[in-house]
Motif scaffolding. Structure first.
Motif, PDB file in Angstrom:
ATOM      1  N   GLN A   1       0.838  -1.189   0.000  1.00 54.75           N
ATOM      2  CA  GLN A   1       0.000   0.000   0.000  1.00 54.75           C
ATOM      3  C   GLN A   1       0.879   1.247   0.000  1.00 54.75           C
ATOM      4  N   GLY A   2       0.579   2.170  -0.920  1.00 55.85           N
ATOM      5  CA  GLY A   2       1.322   3.415  -0.978  1.00 55.85           C
ATOM      6  C   GLY A   2       2.425   3.441  -2.015  1.00 55.85           C
ATOM      7  N   ILE A   3       2.666   2.325  -2.738  1.00 53.39           N
ATOM      8  CA  ILE A   3       3.714   2.284  -3.758  1.00 53.39           C
ATOM      9  C   ILE A   3       3.073   2.031  -5.116  1.00 53.39           C
ATOM     10  N   GLY A   4       3.161   3.017  -5.989  1.00 53.70           N
ATOM     11  CA  GLY A   4       2.709   2.868  -7.362  1.00 53.70           C
ATOM     12  C   GLY A   4       3.889   2.628  -8.286  1.00 53.70           C
ATOM     13  N   PRO A   5       3.633   2.549  -9.588  1.00 51.20           N
ATOM     14  CA  PRO A   5       4.731   2.298 -10.552  1.00 51.20           C
ATOM     15  C   PRO A   5       5.838   3.343 -10.482  1.00 51.20           C
ATOM     16  N   ARG A   6       5.471   4.618 -10.276  1.00 53.38           N
ATOM     17  CA  ARG A   6       6.506   5.662 -10.244  1.00 53.38           C
ATOM     18  C   ARG A   6       7.423   5.495  -9.035  1.00 53.38           C
ATOM     19  N   GLN A   7       6.830   5.297  -7.854  1.00 55.69           N
ATOM     20  CA  GLN A   7       7.655   5.110  -6.667  1.00 55.69           C
ATOM     21  C   GLN A   7       8.462   3.816  -6.754  1.00 55.69           C
ATOM     22  N   ALA A   8       7.892   2.782  -7.368  1.00 56.80           N
ATOM     23  CA  ALA A   8       8.624   1.520  -7.521  1.00 56.80           C
ATOM     24  C   ALA A   8       9.879   1.723  -8.364  1.00 56.80           C
ATOM     25  N   ARG A   9       9.781   2.544  -9.406  1.00 56.79           N
ATOM     26  CA  ARG A   9      10.970   2.824 -10.233  1.00 56.79           C
ATOM     27  C   ARG A   9      12.023   3.583  -9.432  1.00 56.79           C
ATOM     28  N   ARG A  10      11.579   4.488  -8.574  1.00 59.29           N
ATOM     29  CA  ARG A  10      12.547   5.221  -7.746  1.00 59.29           C
ATOM     30  C   ARG A  10      13.224   4.288  -6.749  1.00 59.29           C
ATOM     31  N   LEU A  11      12.457   3.403  -6.121  1.00 54.43           N
ATOM     32  CA  LEU A  11      13.039   2.471  -5.155  1.00 54.43           C
ATOM     33  C   LEU A  11      13.959   1.472  -5.835  1.00 54.43           C
ATOM     34  N   ALA A  12      13.695   1.178  -7.107  1.00 56.21           N
ATOM     35  CA  ALA A  12      14.571   0.249  -7.832  1.00 56.21           C
ATOM     36  C   ALA A  12      15.988   0.803  -7.940  1.00 56.21           C
ATOM     37  N   ARG A  13      16.120   2.144  -7.938  1.00 52.15           N
ATOM     38  CA  ARG A  13      17.463   2.734  -7.974  1.00 52.15           C
ATOM     39  C   ARG A  13      18.242   2.434  -6.700  1.00 52.15           C
ATOM     40  N   LEU A  14      17.521   2.070  -5.628  1.00 53.28           N
ATOM     41  CA  LEU A  14      18.169   1.671  -4.376  1.00 53.28           C
ATOM     42  C   LEU A  14      18.359   0.160  -4.288  1.00 53.28           C
ATOM     43  N   GLY A  15      18.042  -0.540  -5.375  1.00 56.97           N
ATOM     44  CA  GLY A  15      18.175  -1.996  -5.369  1.00 56.97           C
ATOM     45  C   GLY A  15      16.992  -2.713  -4.749  1.00 56.97           C
ATOM     46  N   LEU A  16      15.860  -2.037  -4.636  1.00 57.64           N
ATOM     47  CA  LEU A  16      14.673  -2.618  -4.015  1.00 57.64           C
ATOM     48  C   LEU A  16      13.668  -2.991  -5.091  1.00 57.64           C
ATOM     49  N   HIS A  17      13.374  -4.287  -5.180  1.00 56.87           N
ATOM     50  CA  HIS A  17      12.450  -4.779  -6.202  1.00 56.87           C
ATOM     51  C   HIS A  17      11.321  -5.627  -5.627  1.00 56.87           C
ATOM     52  N   SER A  18      11.541  -6.244  -4.473  1.00 57.61           N
ATOM     53  CA  SER A  18      10.539  -7.134  -3.890  1.00 57.61           C
ATOM     54  C   SER A  18      10.370  -6.814  -2.410  1.00 57.61           C
ATOM     55  N   ILE A  19       9.349  -7.435  -1.800  1.00 57.53           N
ATOM     56  CA  ILE A  19       9.119  -7.244  -0.367  1.00 57.53           C
ATOM     57  C   ILE A  19      10.299  -7.790   0.431  1.00 57.53           C
ATOM     58  N   ARG A  20      10.889  -8.883  -0.034  1.00 57.35           N
ATOM     59  CA  ARG A  20      12.066  -9.440   0.646  1.00 57.35           C
ATOM     60  C   ARG A  20      13.214  -8.433   0.651  1.00 57.35           C
ATOM     61  N   ASP A  21      13.421  -7.763  -0.478  1.00 54.82           N
ATOM     62  CA  ASP A  21      14.471  -6.730  -0.526  1.00 54.82           C
ATOM     63  C   ASP A  21      14.212  -5.657   0.519  1.00 54.82           C
ATOM     64  N   PHE A  22      12.951  -5.311   0.704  1.00 56.35           N
ATOM     65  CA  PHE A  22      12.585  -4.259   1.647  1.00 56.35           C
ATOM     66  C   PHE A  22      12.914  -4.658   3.078  1.00 56.35           C
ATOM     67  N   LEU A  23      12.626  -5.909   3.426  1.00 57.07           N
ATOM     68  CA  LEU A  23      12.888  -6.372   4.793  1.00 57.07           C
ATOM     69  C   LEU A  23      14.378  -6.366   5.112  1.00 57.07           C
ATOM     70  N   PHE A  24      15.197  -6.630   4.103  1.00 61.76           N
ATOM     71  CA  PHE A  24      16.641  -6.708   4.323  1.00 61.76           C
ATOM     72  C   PHE A  24      17.365  -5.451   3.823  1.00 61.76           C
ATOM     73  N   PHE A  25      16.630  -4.348   3.728  1.00 59.61           N
ATOM     74  CA  PHE A  25      17.201  -3.045   3.389  1.00 59.61           C
ATOM     75  C   PHE A  25      17.470  -2.319   4.709  1.00 59.61           C
ATOM     76  N   PHE A  26      18.687  -2.497   5.225  1.00 58.41           N
ATOM     77  CA  PHE A  26      18.981  -2.047   6.582  1.00 58.41           C
ATOM     78  C   PHE A  26      19.387  -0.568   6.619  1.00 58.41           C
ATOM     79  N   PRO A  27      19.152   0.097   7.746  1.00 62.55           N
ATOM     80  CA  PRO A  27      19.562   1.496   7.884  1.00 62.55           C
ATOM     81  C   PRO A  27      21.089   1.640   7.788  1.00 62.55           C
ATOM     82  N   ARG A  28      21.511   2.797   7.288  1.00 61.36           N
ATOM     83  CA  ARG A  28      22.957   3.046   7.219  1.00 61.36           C
ATOM     84  C   ARG A  28      23.475   3.661   8.517  1.00 61.36           C
TER      85      ARG A  28
END
Length: 357
Positions: free
Chosen positions: A121-148
């Motif tokens: 919820q809250g992620i459309g195609p445009r935001q998904a393309r922006r998050l892809a620049r951070l290497g985020l493509h799936s929900i699993r990627d999101f869970l293991f996207f740790f703070p710097r």
């Protein structure tokens, strides 16, 4: 008698007229507590659904653009129309013997952890393309996207004990608030805050929308570095959020994630929180309990929650230790597999010339 769903639906339709988070006193985030109490009493068997609606109500107040709020309201209305997963309000339904069945994932999240980010919820195609620049493509990627890193806003103090240069958190009432323009055309939003022990002014630059959110009489939590202007202590562009049972942007160890153009830290932090809260209880732990207990390790779900939103420095270290163990453990398994494959390969016979010997 009006049901909680009918009551909330009327509020959402009223909010959809202007998207200013003023349909109910205190905003939809404050109404989430009322929803949890009333809907929880009506549908005790649908606690997950009730909590999901409450999470989206709280997230609505963090959105700023009218387009984002319009999308969020439509998704909330669809969620209400589907109802509490076919659970009827008590005491209409007669108790039936339990029938074991695997839990059905929400319709908006197909594919489990491998689902694309647009399933959230809250992620459309445009935001998904922006998050892809951070290497985020799936929900699993999101869970293991740790703070710097983390901002330590866990130091809670009264206003009369603040000192210049320290990073602190205060809980205060908004005494006065308003916007004004500088000679250069920049917009300043200023709020005078008081907690009963003193007063302090907070200033935000080029954020005029705060006038609809930080209003006189509202109780908020502010975290940031204590600055000084004309001999008086003040805050300059601090983090803030309404006073809630669980704070996300203030009053704790606040995670700071890598960002990219079009993705703000506040928006990303809220999205990670909702994803972690929903998905970590559904994770299976690849380490047996005997291994975890033998090495004093957290379970995977707890480790992921604490690495993203730690309760303390100690819990953060425990989470890092568990996740570091996983990395070394998987690396060691890979080495053992390579050794096994090497040893199981048939040897080659080398011809020997007796005359040469």
């Amino acid at each position: 008698m009006t049901t909680p769903i009918e009551k909330l639906t009327k509020i959402l339709h009223l909010e959809a007229e202007k998207y200013q988070d003023r349909a109910v006193f205190g905003g939809l985030a404050r109404f989430a507590d009322t929803w949890l109490r009333e809907a929880g009493d009506t549908w005790p068997q649908a606690a997950d659904w009730v909590q999901m609606v409450a999470d989206r109500l709280q997230a609505y107040s963090d959105l700023t653009a009218p387009q984002e709020r319009a999308v969020a309201l439509q998704e909330l209305l669809r969620l209400l129309q589907r109802g509490p997963l076919a659970v009827q309000p008590r005491p209409v339904a007669k108790p039936q013997p339990p029938v074991p069945s695997p839990p059905t994932p929400p319709a908006e999240e197909p594919g489990g952890l491998n689902a694309p980010l647009t399933a959230l919820q809250g992620i459309g195609p445009r935001q998904a393309r922006r998050l892809a620049r951070l290497g985020l493509h799936s929900i699993r990627d999101f869970l293991f996207f740790f703070p710097r890193r983390y901002d330590d806003f866990s130091n809670l103090k009264p206003i009369n004990r603040l000192e210049y240069g320290e990073e602190v958190t205060i809980v205060a009432n908004v005494w006065d608030a308003g916007t004004r323009k500088t000679r250069g055309g920049a917009v300043l939003f200023k709020a005078v805050l008081s907690d009963g022990t003193g007063f302090i002014e907070a200033t935000w630059f080029n954020q005029p929308y705060l006038g609809n959110r930080i209003r006189q009489g509202r109780q908020i939590v502010v975290s940031g570095k204590v600055d000084e202007y004309l001999g008086r202590l003040c805050f300059t562009s601090p983090e803030w959020e309404p006073l809630r049972r669980e704070l996300l942007h203030t009053g704790r160890l606040v995670p700071v994630y890598p960002l990219t153009e079009g993705v703000t830290g506040r928006w990303l932090r809220g999205l990670v929180k909702r994803t972690v809260d929903y998905w970590t209880p559904r994770l299976s732990d690849h380490l047996p309990s005997s291994v975890r207990e033998g090495h004093g390790l957290l379970d995977l779900a707890t480790a992921l929650r604490q690495i993203h939103f730690p309760d303390s420095h100690e819990r953060l270290q425990e989470a890092r230790r568990r996740l570091a163990f996983d990395e070394l453990f998987v690396f060691q398994l890979g080495l053992l597999r390579q050794r096994y494959l090497w040893r199981s390969a048939p040897g080659r016979q080398l011809p020997i010339d007796d005359e040469t010997l």
